[in-house]
Design a protein around this motif. Structure first.
Motif, mmCIF file in Angstrom:
data_model
loop_
_atom_site.group_PDB
_atom_site.id
_atom_site.type_symbol
_atom_site.label_atom_id
_atom_site.label_comp_id
_atom_site.label_asym_id
_atom_site.label_seq_id
_atom_site.Cartn_x
_atom_site.Cartn_y
_atom_site.Cartn_z
ATOM 1 N N ARG A 94 0.839 -1.214 0.000
ATOM 2 C CA ARG A 94 0.000 0.000 0.000
ATOM 3 C C ARG A 94 0.866 1.253 0.000
ATOM 4 N N TRP A 95 1.873 1.288 0.852
ATOM 5 C CA TRP A 95 2.740 2.465 0.931
ATOM 6 C C TRP A 95 3.504 2.678 -0.374
ATOM 7 N N ARG A 96 4.034 1.593 -0.935
ATOM 8 C CA ARG A 96 4.799 1.714 -2.179
ATOM 9 C C ARG A 96 3.919 2.206 -3.321
ATOM 10 N N ASP A 97 2.672 1.779 -3.343
ATOM 11 C CA ASP A 97 1.762 2.235 -4.393
ATOM 12 C C ASP A 97 1.547 3.742 -4.283
ATOM 13 N N ARG A 98 1.392 4.239 -3.073
ATOM 14 C CA ARG A 98 1.187 5.676 -2.892
ATOM 15 C C ARG A 98 2.444 6.456 -3.261
ATOM 16 N N VAL A 99 3.599 5.949 -2.862
ATOM 17 C CA VAL A 99 4.851 6.621 -3.210
ATOM 18 C C VAL A 99 5.012 6.689 -4.728
ATOM 19 N N ALA A 100 4.671 5.594 -5.414
ATOM 20 C CA ALA A 100 4.771 5.582 -6.874
ATOM 21 C C ALA A 100 3.832 6.601 -7.498
ATOM 22 N N ALA A 101 2.637 6.757 -6.924
ATOM 23 C CA ALA A 101 1.683 7.736 -7.450
ATOM 24 C C ALA A 101 2.192 9.162 -7.230
ATOM 25 N N TRP A 102 2.738 9.438 -6.041
ATOM 26 C CA TRP A 102 3.248 10.780 -5.762
ATOM 27 C C TRP A 102 4.415 11.125 -6.672
ATOM 28 N N ALA A 103 5.190 10.114 -7.044
ATOM 29 C CA ALA A 103 6.386 10.356 -7.863
ATOM 30 C C ALA A 103 6.050 10.795 -9.276
ATOM 31 N N THR A 104 4.780 10.675 -9.693
ATOM 32 C CA THR A 104 4.391 11.114 -11.032
ATOM 33 C C THR A 104 4.108 12.617 -11.089
ATOM 34 N N GLY A 105 4.080 13.262 -9.911
ATOM 35 C CA GLY A 105 3.812 14.694 -9.862
ATOM 36 C C GLY A 105 5.043 15.479 -9.464
ATOM 37 N N PRO A 106 4.890 16.788 -9.312
ATOM 38 C CA PRO A 106 6.034 17.648 -8.957
ATOM 39 C C PRO A 106 6.502 17.408 -7.529
ATOM 40 N N SER A 107 7.798 17.546 -7.343
ATOM 41 C CA SER A 107 8.374 17.413 -6.010
ATOM 42 C C SER A 107 8.098 18.672 -5.187
ATOM 43 N N ARG A 108 8.140 18.516 -3.874
ATOM 44 C CA ARG A 108 7.983 19.637 -2.951
ATOM 45 C C ARG A 108 8.997 19.459 -1.821
ATOM 46 N N PRO A 109 9.309 20.519 -1.076
ATOM 47 C CA PRO A 109 10.233 20.377 0.047
ATOM 48 C C PRO A 109 9.704 19.390 1.083
ATOM 49 N N ILE A 110 10.617 18.789 1.804
ATOM 50 C CA ILE A 110 10.252 17.875 2.889
ATOM 51 C C ILE A 110 9.339 18.590 3.879
ATOM 52 N N HIS A 111 8.336 17.873 4.383
ATOM 53 C CA HIS A 111 7.420 18.444 5.358
ATOM 54 C C HIS A 111 8.095 18.356 6.734
ATOM 55 N N ALA A 112 8.596 19.476 7.211
ATOM 56 C CA ALA A 112 9.440 19.493 8.406
ATOM 57 C C ALA A 112 8.762 18.916 9.652
ATOM 58 N N PRO A 113 7.496 19.252 9.943
ATOM 59 C CA PRO A 113 6.902 18.713 11.173
ATOM 60 C C PRO A 113 6.883 17.184 11.214
ATOM 61 N N TYR A 114 6.528 16.535 10.098
ATOM 62 C CA TYR A 114 6.533 15.070 10.082
ATOM 63 C C TYR A 114 7.959 14.528 10.176
ATOM 64 N N ALA A 115 8.889 15.150 9.464
ATOM 65 C CA ALA A 115 10.279 14.701 9.519
ATOM 66 C C ALA A 115 10.832 14.818 10.934
ATOM 67 N N GLU A 116 10.500 15.916 11.617
ATOM 68 C CA GLU A 116 10.980 16.128 12.976
ATOM 69 C C GLU A 116 10.350 15.138 13.953
ATOM 70 N N GLU A 117 9.064 14.856 13.769
ATOM 71 C CA GLU A 117 8.390 13.951 14.698
ATOM 72 C C GLU A 117 8.935 12.526 14.568
ATOM 73 N N THR A 118 9.197 12.099 13.348
ATOM 74 C CA THR A 118 9.739 10.748 13.182
ATOM 75 C C THR A 118 11.144 10.649 13.758
ATOM 76 N N LEU A 119 11.976 11.651 13.520
ATOM 77 C CA LEU A 119 13.330 11.599 14.050
ATOM 78 C C LEU A 119 13.317 11.692 15.573
ATOM 79 N N ALA A 120 12.402 12.496 16.137
ATOM 80 C CA ALA A 120 12.283 12.583 17.586
ATOM 81 C C ALA A 120 11.947 11.217 18.173
#
Length: 219
Positions: A142-168
């Motif tokens: 399921r996750w890989r399918d969503r990642v593949a779908a997102w990869a067909t569109g334009p990139s955007r900067p990393i979402h800092a709040p989610y990145a920070e929460e996972t690293l925390a």
């Protein structure tokens, strides 16, 4: 969401206290290189250390190669000065990894076994039945399918709040289950642009090593 945590903190087996790992190079020593869960825990510590931009040096009681599970080869060597020892609960290691068991894994995708193991805190026993590995495989698809779908569109900067929460979560005594919950929430968060979700997931997968970009290019 919590702020970025820049210090890795681990439960010290001997004292029962969660303590910060000293700054500077992160030195790891693997007591049981034949134990997949011990090696997976050491690999996660290595990957978190690298994410924190720390130099990581790993030695082990003897050589071992679990590359099929996304774990780099273990090289034999004595513990380096100040090394964090990683081993099972009876080994005397500073980071004690609980016992685990799994059904016959022949034919199982390695990343599914890795995910199923990561869903259990390293210091808690993990007895994985077939349903746990199957559920992990379904989530990966399921996750890989969503990642593949997102990869067909334009990139955007990393979402800092989610990145920070996972690293925390990962810095908090390797709370990988919590980091995975955050990842799952990001997957479904329609308020975050697909391109930002893509870049955030790709960054997190550098630590989790679940091959989440595997389906990119198939849509």
């Amino acid at each position: 969401m919590p702020k970025l945590v820049g210090m890795l903190r681990l439960l010290e087996t001997r004292t029962g206290q969660v303590v910060g790992v000293r700054p500077g190079p992160l030195r790891l020593y693997v007591f049981q290189p034949d134990d997949l869960r011990v090696c997976l825990t050491a690999d996660m510590l290595r990957r978190v250390g690298l994410r924190l931009r720390r130099r990581v040096l790993t030695t082990a009681a003897h050589t071992a190669d679990h590359g099929w599970l996304g774990i780099p080869p273990m090289e034999a060597g004595d513990p380096l000065p100040g090394a964090v020892g990683v081993g099972n609960l009876t080994s005397g290691a500073s980071v004690g990894v609980a016992a685990w068991s799994s059904p016959q894994t022949a034919g199982t995708e390695p990343a599914a076994l890795r995910l199923a193991l990561l869903r259990r805190r390293y210091r808690e026993e993990a007895h994985l039945g077939p349903e746990a590995v199957s559920a992990a495989a379904a989530d990966l698809a399921r996750w890989r399918d969503r990642v593949a779908a997102w990869a067909t569109g334009p990139s955007r900067p990393i979402h800092a709040p989610y990145a920070e929460e996972t690293l925390a979560a990962l810095c908090d005594d390797l709370d990988v289950p919590r980091a995975l919950e955050v990842l799952d929430g990001l997957m479904d968060d329609e308020d975050v642009a697909p391109g930002a979700r893509l870049e955030t997931v790709l960054q997190l997968d550098q630590i989790l090593a679940l091959e989440l970009p595997a389906a990119i290019g198939t849509r």
